[in-house]
Design an enzyme around this catalytic site. Sequence first.
Site, PDB file in Angstrom:
ATOM      1  N   THR A  14       0.895  -1.182   0.196  1.00  0.00           N
ATOM      2  CA  THR A  14      -0.102   0.064   0.147  1.00  0.00           C
ATOM      3  C   THR A  14       0.970   1.155   0.093  1.00  0.00           C
ATOM      4  O   THR A  14       2.196   1.082   0.376  1.00  0.00           O
ATOM      5  CB  THR A  14      -0.878  -0.035   1.173  1.00  0.00           C
ATOM      6  OG1 THR A  14      -1.745  -1.199   1.064  1.00  0.00           O
ATOM      7  CG2 THR A  14      -1.533   1.213   1.545  1.00  0.00           C
ATOM      8  N   SER A  60      -7.396  -1.048   8.581  1.00  0.00           N
ATOM      9  CA  SER A  60      -6.667  -0.631   9.391  1.00  0.00           C
ATOM     10  C   SER A  60      -5.743   0.705   9.089  1.00  0.00           C
ATOM     11  O   SER A  60      -5.180   1.131   9.827  1.00  0.00           O
ATOM     12  CB  SER A  60      -5.382  -1.665   9.797  1.00  0.00           C
ATOM     13  OG  SER A  60      -6.153  -2.731  10.189  1.00  0.00           O
ATOM     14  N   GLY A  88       1.159  -1.102   5.771  1.00  0.00           N
ATOM     15  CA  GLY A  88       1.533  -2.172   6.815  1.00  0.00           C
ATOM     16  C   GLY A  88       0.420  -3.159   7.118  1.00  0.00           C
ATOM     17  O   GLY A  88       0.715  -3.914   8.283  1.00  0.00           O
ATOM     18  N   GLY A  89      -0.826  -3.103   6.561  1.00  0.00           N
ATOM     19  CA  GLY A  89      -1.900  -3.796   7.053  1.00  0.00           C
ATOM     20  C   GLY A  89      -2.435  -3.513   8.360  1.00  0.00           C
ATOM     21  O   GLY A  89      -2.248  -2.491   8.942  1.00  0.00           O
TER      22      GLY A  89
HETATM   23  O1  DON Z   1      -7.357  -1.232   4.695  1.00  0.00           O
HETATM   24  C1  DON Z   1      -6.376  -2.327   5.202  1.00  0.00           C
HETATM   25  O2  DON Z   1      -6.248  -2.439   6.461  1.00  0.00           O
HETATM   26  C2  DON Z   1      -5.565  -2.978   4.143  1.00  0.00           C
HETATM   27  N1  DON Z   1      -6.277  -3.256   3.238  1.00  0.00           N
HETATM   28  C3  DON Z   1      -4.468  -2.244   4.049  1.00  0.00           C
HETATM   29  C4  DON Z   1      -3.138  -3.267   3.420  1.00  0.00           C
HETATM   30  C5  DON Z   1      -1.831  -2.733   3.415  1.00  0.00           C
HETATM   31  O3  DON Z   1      -1.521  -1.838   4.029  1.00  0.00           O
HETATM   32  C6  DON Z   1      -0.976  -3.810   2.792  1.00  0.00           C
HETATM   33  N2  DON Z   1       0.311  -3.029   2.632  1.00  0.00           N
HETATM   34  N3  DON Z   1       1.110  -3.227   3.347  1.00  0.00           N
END
Ligand code: DON
Length: 325
Positions: free
Chosen positions: A136, A208, A228-229
């Site tokens: 992301t 998140s 960072g999920g």
């Molecule tokens: O919205 C979220 O929490 C996830 N889709 C975010 C994904 C993300 O940050 C992936 N990258 N590291």
Amino acid sequence: MQRHGGLISRTDLADYRFVWREPIHIRFDSLDIYSMPPPSSGGVCVGQILKLLEPYEFSRYTPESVDYLHLFCEAARLAFADRSEHLGDPDFVPVSTSLLDEEYLARRRKLIRPDQASPSEQTRPGHLPAGESHQTTHFSLCDGDGNMVAVTYTLNTAYGCKLTVDGAGFLLNNEMDDFSIKPGFPNVYGLVGGEANKIEPGKRMLSSMSPTLVLKDETPFMVLGSPGGSKIITVVAQAIINFARFGLSLPEAVAQPRFHHQWLPDVVYLEQDAFDINVIQGLLGRGHDVRERQPYGDLQAIFVDDDGLMTGACDPRGRGLVAGL
Ligand code: DON
């Protein structure tokens, strides 16, 4: 070759060329050491071992003392672990220039326990700064009129669902994984959920993402965010605490080693190679399950001081740049 069924032909031999390469330069104490660069691992590994050992007080050791043999072996273990992953023919694989960085080796040195061998099966090659990230994207903006923008943009995991729209040229996301599929069943980030985040028509999945604006006395103070999920949450919270509570400078607050806990799994994740062994032992001693993982997050932050002067800081883990107009 032909007589013994070998594979090398006359052309292979005729095509072989020697190549001049820049030697590896290692500054060790007051010595300038030059040695063989990749495709030999020699110069890099000799350099890593020497640089890892450089800060130790050698007046306490002899060439046959246990302390010295132990330290040397621990340094060699780390160098050979890196060799296994990061070194090869530079005409075929990119060889990072960071393997002899002081900062990188300082992180690796923290893994050396003074009086205990670290099992090789738990010793991994070090994490080196990456190229293009799978993640992301976040960017932070601020202007002279006090407008602040924090944008986190996500396809969820790398390349989303790996389909592009014909003729439109963009990828479709795989955000459905941010819903809870069934109670207690973890998603790709290990997050579990239940009814509140179950899939329903027209509903948006629980994110998140934490694009964040901070005001102080109603005026702009900070703007920040990260990929960072699930770890986005702790990345952002720790950066605010590092800056506003611990008084670190903005670049320090962003670079500071990270740790993460998300209830389930019941584990403290520490950025690999970043924390002192005493910290790890201290957490274990308090009953935490501790695991190391690769560095994560790519925080982009701006701080605005009382005079309106702006400082930007990009995560050293990523490739962001501070820009001013
Ligand atoms: O919205 C979220 O929490 C996830 N889709 C975010 C994904 C993300 O940050 C992936 N990258 N590291």
